[in-house]
Motif scaffolding. Structure first.
Motif, PDB file in Angstrom:
ATOM      1  N   GLY A  24       0.796  -1.218   0.000  1.00 57.55           N
ATOM      2  CA  GLY A  24       0.000   0.000   0.000  1.00 57.55           C
ATOM      3  C   GLY A  24       0.829   1.267   0.000  1.00 57.55           C
ATOM      4  N   LEU A  25       2.089   1.145   0.311  1.00 55.92           N
ATOM      5  CA  LEU A  25       2.959   2.314   0.446  1.00 55.92           C
ATOM      6  C   LEU A  25       3.095   3.109  -0.845  1.00 55.92           C
ATOM      7  N   ARG A  26       3.094   2.423  -1.983  1.00 57.71           N
ATOM      8  CA  ARG A  26       3.275   3.138  -3.255  1.00 57.71           C
ATOM      9  C   ARG A  26       2.111   4.082  -3.554  1.00 57.71           C
ATOM     10  N   ASP A  27       0.947   3.835  -2.968  1.00 57.55           N
ATOM     11  CA  ASP A  27      -0.224   4.683  -3.182  1.00 57.55           C
ATOM     12  C   ASP A  27      -0.457   5.675  -2.045  1.00 57.55           C
ATOM     13  N   TYR A  28       0.475   5.738  -1.105  1.00 56.73           N
ATOM     14  CA  TYR A  28       0.307   6.617   0.053  1.00 56.73           C
ATOM     15  C   TYR A  28       0.342   8.079  -0.377  1.00 56.73           C
ATOM     16  N   ASN A  29      -0.664   8.816   0.060  1.00 55.28           N
ATOM     17  CA  ASN A  29      -0.770  10.247  -0.209  1.00 55.28           C
ATOM     18  C   ASN A  29      -1.018  10.914   1.139  1.00 55.28           C
ATOM     19  N   ARG A  30      -0.001  11.565   1.673  1.00 56.42           N
ATOM     20  CA  ARG A  30      -0.115  12.077   3.041  1.00 56.42           C
ATOM     21  C   ARG A  30      -1.226  13.100   3.193  1.00 56.42           C
ATOM     22  N   THR A  31      -1.454  13.929   2.179  1.00 55.62           N
ATOM     23  CA  THR A  31      -2.526  14.927   2.269  1.00 55.62           C
ATOM     24  C   THR A  31      -3.882  14.254   2.437  1.00 55.62           C
ATOM     25  N   ARG A  32      -4.152  13.283   1.614  1.00 59.71           N
ATOM     26  CA  ARG A  32      -5.433  12.575   1.659  1.00 59.71           C
ATOM     27  C   ARG A  32      -5.502  11.643   2.866  1.00 59.71           C
ATOM     28  N   ASP A  33      -4.473  10.829   3.039  1.00 58.42           N
ATOM     29  CA  ASP A  33      -4.534   9.741   4.011  1.00 58.42           C
ATOM     30  C   ASP A  33      -4.401  10.187   5.462  1.00 58.42           C
ATOM     31  N   LEU A  34      -3.522  11.146   5.733  1.00 56.91           N
ATOM     32  CA  LEU A  34      -3.375  11.595   7.129  1.00 56.91           C
ATOM     33  C   LEU A  34      -4.621  12.297   7.639  1.00 56.91           C
ATOM     34  N   LYS A  35      -5.224  13.120   6.807  1.00 54.39           N
ATOM     35  CA  LYS A  35      -6.455  13.800   7.236  1.00 54.39           C
ATOM     36  C   LYS A  35      -7.525  12.780   7.638  1.00 54.39           C
ATOM     37  N   ARG A  36      -7.658  11.744   6.833  1.00 48.98           N
ATOM     38  CA  ARG A  36      -8.679  10.730   7.091  1.00 48.98           C
ATOM     39  C   ARG A  36      -8.306   9.864   8.297  1.00 48.98           C
ATOM     40  N   LEU A  37      -7.073   9.371   8.333  1.00 50.90           N
ATOM     41  CA  LEU A  37      -6.664   8.467   9.409  1.00 50.90           C
ATOM     42  C   LEU A  37      -6.613   9.139  10.771  1.00 50.90           C
ATOM     43  N   LEU A  38      -6.098  10.353  10.795  1.00 54.02           N
ATOM     44  CA  LEU A  38      -5.935  11.051  12.074  1.00 54.02           C
ATOM     45  C   LEU A  38      -7.096  11.973  12.403  1.00 54.02           C
ATOM     46  N   ARG A  39      -8.027  12.081  11.469  1.00 55.10           N
ATOM     47  CA  ARG A  39      -9.221  12.923  11.645  1.00 55.10           C
ATOM     48  C   ARG A  39      -8.833  14.359  12.003  1.00 55.10           C
ATOM     49  N   LEU A  40      -7.963  14.935  11.150  1.00 56.05           N
ATOM     50  CA  LEU A  40      -7.458  16.290  11.369  1.00 56.05           C
ATOM     51  C   LEU A  40      -7.808  17.196  10.194  1.00 56.05           C
TER      52      LEU A  40
END
Length: 105
Positions: A24-40
């Motif tokens: 899954g790392l190759r598709d990691y997008n910190r802008t999209r994924d961190l907001k969703r995962l950390l609810r920030l």
């Protein structure tokens, strides 16, 4: 309190979880994924994100080991992907020496 490098070195997870996260790392997008995962609303620095992700992953690992019904393998993999992605960003910024998650099993 341990520094981030030490916390990352202490992670020992089953091989299947690490393999899934690496895929899954190759598709990691910190802008999209961190907001969703950390609810920030705003994305934190890599260091702050790592600390939050390490704590979240530790909670998920405890749930996995205890067999809690609320454990989600998908969430665990998503958090591991983000953790690996943020660790790469953090190490590339020369804030800590390169470290790797260790695999068990």
């Amino acid at each position: 309190m341990n520094d981030i490098k030490s916390m990352l070195k202490m992670l020992h997870r089953p091989r299947i979880l690490i393999r899934a996260a690496r895929h899954g790392l190759r598709d990691y997008n910190r802008t999209r994924d961190l907001k969703r995962l950390l609810r920030l609303e705003q994305i934190p620095s890599s260091g702050q994100a790592l600390i939050t992700l390490i704590n979240e992953e530790r909670t998920l690992e405890n749930k996995r080991k205890s067999g809690e019904a609320s454990y989600s393998v998908m969430r665990h993999i998503e958090v591991l992907v983000a953790l690996m992605g943020e660790a790469q960003l953090y190490t590339q910024s020369d804030e800590i020496p390169r470290s790797h998650l260790r695999v068990v099993g």
